[in-house]
Design a protein around this motif. Structure first.
Motif, PDB file in Angstrom:
ATOM      1  N   GLU A   1      13.789 -18.880   9.431  1.00  0.00           N
ATOM      2  CA  GLU A   1      14.119 -17.848  10.248  1.00  0.00           C
ATOM      3  C   GLU A   1      12.621 -18.016  11.248  1.00  0.00           C
ATOM      4  OE1 GLU A   1      14.538 -13.126  11.229  1.00  0.00           O
ATOM      5  OE2 GLU A   1      14.343 -13.957   9.156  1.00  0.00           O
ATOM      6  N   ASN A   2      11.521 -18.020  10.692  1.00  0.00           N
ATOM      7  CA  ASN A   2      10.294 -18.225  11.685  1.00  0.00           C
ATOM      8  C   ASN A   2      10.341 -19.518  12.531  1.00  0.00           C
ATOM      9  OD1 ASN A   2       7.203 -17.198  11.729  1.00  0.00           O
ATOM     10  ND2 ASN A   2       7.427 -19.434  11.902  1.00  0.00           N
ATOM     11  N   SER A   3      10.862 -20.497  12.022  1.00  0.00           N
ATOM     12  CA  SER A   3      10.885 -21.732  12.703  1.00  0.00           C
ATOM     13  C   SER A   3      11.851 -21.589  13.952  1.00  0.00           C
ATOM     14  CB  SER A   3      11.185 -23.070  11.868  1.00  0.00           C
ATOM     15  OG  SER A   3      11.479 -24.297  12.795  1.00  0.00           O
ATOM     16  N   ILE A   4      12.819 -21.121  13.675  1.00  0.00           N
ATOM     17  CA  ILE A   4      14.046 -20.878  14.553  1.00  0.00           C
ATOM     18  C   ILE A   4      13.447 -19.920  15.953  1.00  0.00           C
ATOM     19  CG2 ILE A   4      16.239 -20.119  15.113  1.00  0.00           C
ATOM     20  CD1 ILE A   4      17.053 -21.053  12.547  1.00  0.00           C
ATOM     21  N   LEU A   5      12.819 -18.930  15.350  1.00  0.00           N
ATOM     22  CA  LEU A   5      12.397 -17.874  16.407  1.00  0.00           C
ATOM     23  C   LEU A   5      11.447 -18.156  17.078  1.00  0.00           C
ATOM     24  CD1 LEU A   5      12.949 -14.480  14.366  1.00  0.00           C
ATOM     25  CD2 LEU A   5      14.457 -15.663  15.895  1.00  0.00           C
ATOM     26  N   SER A   6      10.540 -18.986  16.579  1.00  0.00           N
ATOM     27  CA  SER A   6       9.025 -19.542  17.197  1.00  0.00           C
ATOM     28  C   SER A   6       9.657 -20.611  18.275  1.00  0.00           C
ATOM     29  CB  SER A   6       7.993 -19.922  16.234  1.00  0.00           C
ATOM     30  OG  SER A   6       8.595 -21.166  15.376  1.00  0.00           O
ATOM     31  N   GLN A   7      10.438 -21.332  17.908  1.00  0.00           N
ATOM     32  CA  GLN A   7      10.867 -22.524  18.866  1.00  0.00           C
ATOM     33  C   GLN A   7      11.580 -21.883  20.333  1.00  0.00           C
ATOM     34  OE1 GLN A   7      10.341 -25.615  19.090  1.00  0.00           O
ATOM     35  NE2 GLN A   7       9.157 -25.496  17.261  1.00  0.00           N
ATOM     36  N   GLN A   8      12.604 -20.804  19.927  1.00  0.00           N
ATOM     37  CA  GLN A   8      13.210 -19.965  21.024  1.00  0.00           C
ATOM     38  C   GLN A   8      12.117 -19.257  21.635  1.00  0.00           C
ATOM     39  OE1 GLN A   8      16.096 -17.265  19.462  1.00  0.00           O
ATOM     40  NE2 GLN A   8      16.758 -16.768  21.424  1.00  0.00           N
TER      41      GLN A   8
ATOM     42  N   LEU B   1       7.641 -11.023   9.870  1.00  0.00           N
ATOM     43  CA  LEU B   1       8.055 -12.282   8.945  1.00  0.00           C
ATOM     44  C   LEU B   1       7.028 -12.652   7.754  1.00  0.00           C
ATOM     45  CD1 LEU B   1       9.970 -14.740  10.890  1.00  0.00           C
ATOM     46  CD2 LEU B   1      10.909 -13.193   9.229  1.00  0.00           C
ATOM     47  N   PRO B   2       5.606 -12.674   8.047  1.00  0.00           N
ATOM     48  CA  PRO B   2       4.619 -12.809   7.113  1.00  0.00           C
ATOM     49  C   PRO B   2       4.465 -11.788   6.197  1.00  0.00           C
ATOM     50  CG  PRO B   2       3.898 -13.545   9.307  1.00  0.00           C
ATOM     51  CD  PRO B   2       5.074 -12.713   9.558  1.00  0.00           C
ATOM     52  N   ILE B   3       4.639 -10.247   6.730  1.00  0.00           N
ATOM     53  CA  ILE B   3       4.521  -9.273   5.748  1.00  0.00           C
ATOM     54  C   ILE B   3       5.667  -9.058   4.815  1.00  0.00           C
ATOM     55  CG2 ILE B   3       4.660  -6.838   5.955  1.00  0.00           C
ATOM     56  CD1 ILE B   3       3.343  -7.071   8.673  1.00  0.00           C
ATOM     57  N   GLU B   4       7.328  -9.578   5.069  1.00  0.00           N
ATOM     58  CA  GLU B   4       8.146  -9.508   4.385  1.00  0.00           C
ATOM     59  C   GLU B   4       7.885 -10.549   3.323  1.00  0.00           C
ATOM     60  OE1 GLU B   4      11.731 -10.042   6.533  1.00  0.00           O
ATOM     61  OE2 GLU B   4      11.402  -8.135   7.724  1.00  0.00           O
ATOM     62  N   ASN B   5       7.487 -11.751   3.832  1.00  0.00           N
ATOM     63  CA  ASN B   5       7.251 -12.893   2.827  1.00  0.00           C
ATOM     64  C   ASN B   5       6.186 -12.406   1.663  1.00  0.00           C
ATOM     65  OD1 ASN B   5       7.439 -15.333   1.890  1.00  0.00           O
ATOM     66  ND2 ASN B   5       5.705 -16.109   2.730  1.00  0.00           N
ATOM     67  N   VAL B   6       5.219 -11.524   1.948  1.00  0.00           N
ATOM     68  CA  VAL B   6       4.181 -11.067   1.134  1.00  0.00           C
ATOM     69  C   VAL B   6       4.935  -9.991   0.361  1.00  0.00           C
ATOM     70  CG1 VAL B   6       2.084  -9.865   0.591  1.00  0.00           C
ATOM     71  CG2 VAL B   6       2.016 -11.771   2.151  1.00  0.00           C
TER      72      VAL B   6
END
Length: 265
Positions: free
Chosen positions: A113-120, A85-90
């Protein structure tokens, strides 16, 4: 006389019958009071019960192992996506550099998406028994949680990674990550302690090369300098950066300009 003989015969038959009943009763009483291990039906029942317990336990352990395997597989997939995700953001930032609105929308979607996946991923990690998650996975999860601003949970995983790793890079990065979050929480003193812990790793992990130790110290001093500068403590930030630059020059004279790149403006 004949009558007396018949009475005697009848009495004898009665006595014989009584004796048989007593013998039968004796056998029954003896059977009821025999030790359980001498009673075949009980032995058979005990063996069947033990077999049942055994098969149930084996089935339970197999199910547990399968659940752990499935959870590990799911966790690896989530961590892999979180690292992308960070790479895609850049990349999207560069693609939509001339379109701020679209750039902001895409960044918001990726953050969600990062928030949902990291919580999961955190829920799965916390449900697994100890020893099934590596220090690198703890660190990756902490980074994902930091990117979604779940700072408290991120601190837990940064601490886990630092405590369980003998790898200087992972342990150092984890302590620096925890220190940075503590500064963000305005817990300045605790943040400084984590940075000091990161510096001490260079001596604690004596098996590492001098280059790795110096690299860890340089990264830590630079990150600490940035954190101090963010609080307005430019004097301490400059001192830390000077120390980092001196160490960098002593290991690689071609590397200069730390102050220009990271120093207080």
């Amino acid at each position: 006389m004949a009558s007396r003989e018949r009475e005697t015969e009848q009495l004898k038959e009665s006595l014989d019958m009584l004796k048989r009943e007593v013998d039968t009763l004796r056998v029954a009483v003896t059977k009821d009071h025999a030790p359980w291990y001498k009673q075949v039906p009980i032995i058979v029942s005990v063996i069947a019960l033990l077999f049942s317990f055994g098969t149930t336990y084996v089935a339970y352990k197999k199910a547990e192992i399968e659940d752990i395997r499935n959870s590990r597989t799911e966790l690896r997939g989530l961590l892999q996506r979180l690292s992308e995700l960070p790479i895609e953001n850049v990349d999207y930032g560069a693609t939509y550099a001339q379109d701020p609105t679209r750039k902001q929308i895409v960044a918001g979607i990726l953050t969600q998406e990062n928030s949902i996946l990291s919580q999961q991923a955190a829920e799965i990690a916390l449900s697994l028994p100890p020893g099934y998650i590596s220090a690198a996975e703890h660190y990756a999860l902490a980074v994902g949680l930091s990117n979604s601003y779940d700072l408290d949970t991120a601190l837990v995983f940064f601490s886990n990674a630092a405590n369980m790793s003998n790898n200087l890079n992972i342990a150092g990065a984890s302590l620096r990550g925890a220190a940075n979050l503590l500064f963000a929480h305005n817990n300045i003193q605790a943040g400084r302690e984590r940075y000091r812990d990161a510096l001490e790793l260079s001596e604690k992990l004596a098996s590492k090369t001098d280059y790795e130790k110096a690299y860890n110290r340089i990264l830590t001093l630079t990150a600490w300098s940035i954190s101090e500068a963010s609080t307005g403590n430019t004097k301490k930030a400059a001192k830390l950066l000077d120390e980092a630059e001196t160490l960098l020059m002593s290991n690689d004279p071609s590397m200069t300009g730390l102050r220009a790149e990271y120093g207080p403006q």
